[in-house]
Design a protein around this motif. Structure first.
Motif, PDB file in Angstrom:
ATOM      1  N   THR A  29       0.845  -1.189   0.000  1.00 35.19           N
ATOM      2  CA  THR A  29       0.000   0.000   0.000  1.00 35.19           C
ATOM      3  C   THR A  29       0.883   1.242   0.000  1.00 35.19           C
ATOM      4  OG1 THR A  29      -1.592  -1.237   1.309  1.00 35.19           O
ATOM      5  CG2 THR A  29      -1.904   1.139   1.193  1.00 35.19           C
ATOM      6  N   PRO A  30       0.828   2.044  -1.073  1.00 34.56           N
ATOM      7  CA  PRO A  30       1.701   3.217  -1.134  1.00 34.56           C
ATOM      8  C   PRO A  30       1.342   4.308  -0.132  1.00 34.56           C
ATOM      9  CG  PRO A  30       0.229   3.172  -3.025  1.00 34.56           C
ATOM     10  CD  PRO A  30       0.008   1.903  -2.253  1.00 34.56           C
ATOM     11  N   ASN A  31       0.084   4.380   0.302  1.00 31.43           N
ATOM     12  CA  ASN A  31      -0.359   5.441   1.217  1.00 31.43           C
ATOM     13  C   ASN A  31      -0.299   5.004   2.673  1.00 31.43           C
ATOM     14  OD1 ASN A  31      -0.860   7.174  -0.913  1.00 31.43           O
ATOM     15  ND2 ASN A  31      -2.949   6.463  -1.147  1.00 31.43           N
ATOM     16  N   ARG A  32       0.457   3.975   2.957  1.00 34.70           N
ATOM     17  CA  ARG A  32       0.558   3.477   4.321  1.00 34.70           C
ATOM     18  C   ARG A  32       1.139   4.573   5.221  1.00 34.70           C
ATOM     19  NH1 ARG A  32       2.885  -2.442   5.538  1.00 34.70           N
ATOM     20  NH2 ARG A  32       1.358  -2.850   7.133  1.00 34.70           N
ATOM     21  N   LEU A  80       5.555   7.532  13.698  1.00 35.83           N
ATOM     22  CA  LEU A  80       6.505   8.465  14.297  1.00 35.83           C
ATOM     23  C   LEU A  80       6.767   8.108  15.756  1.00 35.83           C
ATOM     24  CD1 LEU A  80       4.897  11.753  12.943  1.00 35.83           C
ATOM     25  CD2 LEU A  80       6.785  10.463  11.935  1.00 35.83           C
ATOM     26  N   THR A  81       7.967   8.371  16.209  1.00 35.98           N
ATOM     27  CA  THR A  81       8.319   8.157  17.614  1.00 35.98           C
ATOM     28  C   THR A  81       7.854   9.355  18.446  1.00 35.98           C
ATOM     29  OG1 THR A  81      10.451   9.267  17.430  1.00 35.98           O
ATOM     30  CG2 THR A  81      10.401   6.899  16.906  1.00 35.98           C
ATOM     31  N   PRO A  82       7.798   9.193  19.764  1.00 31.78           N
ATOM     32  CA  PRO A  82       7.466  10.346  20.610  1.00 31.78           C
ATOM     33  C   PRO A  82       8.437  11.517  20.397  1.00 31.78           C
ATOM     34  CG  PRO A  82       7.270   8.342  21.880  1.00 31.78           C
ATOM     35  CD  PRO A  82       7.886   7.953  20.556  1.00 31.78           C
ATOM     36  N   ARG A 142      -5.448  12.137  24.501  1.00 32.90           N
ATOM     37  CA  ARG A 142      -5.499  13.370  23.709  1.00 32.90           C
ATOM     38  C   ARG A 142      -4.914  13.178  22.314  1.00 32.90           C
ATOM     39  NH1 ARG A 142      -2.988  17.761  27.672  1.00 32.90           N
ATOM     40  NH2 ARG A 142      -3.900  19.244  26.230  1.00 32.90           N
ATOM     41  N   ILE A 143      -4.143  12.107  22.128  1.00 36.62           N
ATOM     42  CA  ILE A 143      -3.496  11.835  20.854  1.00 36.62           C
ATOM     43  C   ILE A 143      -3.480  10.313  20.669  1.00 36.62           C
ATOM     44  CG2 ILE A 143      -1.203  11.888  21.909  1.00 36.62           C
ATOM     45  CD1 ILE A 143      -0.128  13.111  19.378  1.00 36.62           C
ATOM     46  N   GLY A 144      -3.866   9.870  19.478  1.00 35.91           N
ATOM     47  CA  GLY A 144      -3.934   8.440  19.219  1.00 35.91           C
ATOM     48  C   GLY A 144      -2.554   7.838  19.005  1.00 35.91           C
ATOM     49  N   TYR A 145      -2.419   6.560  19.347  1.00 40.01           N
ATOM     50  CA  TYR A 145      -1.144   5.877  19.165  1.00 40.01           C
ATOM     51  C   TYR A 145      -1.371   4.382  18.992  1.00 40.01           C
ATOM     52  CZ  TYR A 145      -1.421   4.330  24.059  1.00 40.01           C
ATOM     53  OH  TYR A 145      -1.804   3.746  25.230  1.00 40.01           O
ATOM     54  N   VAL A 146      -0.326   3.710  18.538  1.00 39.58           N
ATOM     55  CA  VAL A 146      -0.318   2.250  18.438  1.00 39.58           C
ATOM     56  C   VAL A 146       0.899   1.749  19.194  1.00 39.58           C
ATOM     57  CG1 VAL A 146      -1.547   2.153  16.238  1.00 39.58           C
ATOM     58  CG2 VAL A 146       0.931   2.278  16.245  1.00 39.58           C
ATOM     59  N   ALA A 193       5.332   3.143  22.053  1.00 37.43           N
ATOM     60  CA  ALA A 193       4.253   3.922  21.447  1.00 37.43           C
ATOM     61  C   ALA A 193       4.744   4.534  20.142  1.00 37.43           C
ATOM     62  CB  ALA A 193       3.796   5.019  22.389  1.00 37.43           C
ATOM     63  N   ARG A 194       3.895   4.457  19.117  1.00 39.85           N
ATOM     64  CA  ARG A 194       4.174   5.095  17.832  1.00 39.85           C
ATOM     65  C   ARG A 194       2.917   5.828  17.401  1.00 39.85           C
ATOM     66  NH1 ARG A 194       8.432   4.258  19.460  1.00 39.85           N
ATOM     67  NH2 ARG A 194      10.132   3.088  18.523  1.00 39.85           N
ATOM     68  N   PHE A 195       3.114   6.896  16.650  1.00 37.18           N
ATOM     69  CA  PHE A 195       2.021   7.785  16.275  1.00 37.18           C
ATOM     70  C   PHE A 195       1.907   7.846  14.761  1.00 37.18           C
ATOM     71  CE2 PHE A 195       3.900   8.834  20.281  1.00 37.18           C
ATOM     72  CZ  PHE A 195       2.809   8.949  21.127  1.00 37.18           C
ATOM     73  N   ARG A 196       0.689   7.702  14.242  1.00 40.39           N
ATOM     74  CA  ARG A 196       0.474   7.734  12.792  1.00 40.39           C
ATOM     75  C   ARG A 196       0.634   9.162  12.273  1.00 40.39           C
ATOM     76  NH1 ARG A 196      -3.612   4.048  14.395  1.00 40.39           N
ATOM     77  NH2 ARG A 196      -3.200   1.988  13.513  1.00 40.39           N
ATOM     78  N   GLN A 197       1.380   9.274  11.178  1.00 33.75           N
ATOM     79  CA  GLN A 197       1.633  10.584  10.556  1.00 33.75           C
ATOM     80  C   GLN A 197       0.320  11.284  10.213  1.00 33.75           C
ATOM     81  OE1 GLN A 197       4.905  12.038   9.522  1.00 33.75           O
ATOM     82  NE2 GLN A 197       3.519  13.784   9.508  1.00 33.75           N
ATOM     83  N   SER A 198      -0.661  10.544   9.695  1.00 32.67           N
ATOM     84  CA  SER A 198      -1.932  11.175   9.314  1.00 32.67           C
ATOM     85  C   SER A 198      -2.674  11.737  10.527  1.00 32.67           C
ATOM     86  CB  SER A 198      -2.824  10.179   8.565  1.00 32.67           C
ATOM     87  OG  SER A 198      -3.142   9.078   9.390  1.00 32.67           O
ATOM     88  N   ASP A 199      -2.586  11.058  11.677  1.00 33.48           N
ATOM     89  CA  ASP A 199      -3.210  11.570  12.901  1.00 33.48           C
ATOM     90  C   ASP A 199      -2.538  12.857  13.361  1.00 33.48           C
ATOM     91  OD1 ASP A 199      -4.898   9.385  12.901  1.00 33.48           O
ATOM     92  OD2 ASP A 199      -3.797   8.305  14.473  1.00 33.48           O
ATOM     93  N   ILE A 200      -1.216  12.892  13.268  1.00 38.46           N
ATOM     94  CA  ILE A 200      -0.467  14.079  13.672  1.00 38.46           C
ATOM     95  C   ILE A 200      -0.788  15.244  12.738  1.00 38.46           C
ATOM     96  CG2 ILE A 200       1.836  15.051  14.030  1.00 38.46           C
ATOM     97  CD1 ILE A 200       0.844  12.857  16.083  1.00 38.46           C
ATOM     98  N   ASP A 201      -0.842  14.962  11.430  1.00 39.79           N
ATOM     99  CA  ASP A 201      -1.181  16.005  10.459  1.00 39.79           C
ATOM    100  C   ASP A 201      -2.568  16.576  10.728  1.00 39.79           C
ATOM    101  OD1 ASP A 201       1.279  15.617   9.247  1.00 39.79           O
ATOM    102  OD2 ASP A 201       0.469  14.373   7.626  1.00 39.79           O
TER     103      ASP A 201
END
Length: 64
Positions: free
Chosen positions: A5-8, A12-14, A36-40, A47-55
Motif C-alpha cells: 500500500t503506497p499510502n501506508r 513516528l516516535t514520541p 489526547r493523541i492516538g497511538y499504536v 508507542a508510535r504515532f500515525r503521521q496522518s493523525d499528527i497532520d
C-alpha cells in the motif's frame, strides 16, 4: 501476492512528534496516556504515532 500500500501511514516516535509540536517526548507520551493523541503499540511495547493523525491534529490547532 498483494501489492504494498503506497499510502501506508508512517509511524513516528514520541521524539519526532515532540519536535513537531516543540514539546518534550515525555509530554507526547503523557498526551497519549490521557487519550489526547492516538497511538499504536509496537510488538516491543513502544508507542508510535500515525503521521496522518499528527497532520490532522496540527490542522486542528494542536494537542493542547
Amino acid at each position: 501476492m498483494t501489492e504494498p500500500t503506497p499510502n501506508r501511514d508512517k509511524l513516528l516516535t514520541p521524539g519526532e512528534v515532540g519536535r513537531i509540536f516543540r514539546v518534550d517526548p515525555k509530554t507526547v507520551t503523557r498526551w497519549a496516556q490521557q487519550g489526547r493523541i492516538g497511538y499504536v503499540r509496537t510488538p516491543g511495547g513502544h508507542a508510535r504515532f500515525r503521521q496522518s493523525d499528527i497532520d490532522a491534529l496540527l490542522a486542528e490547532g494542536g494537542a493542547s
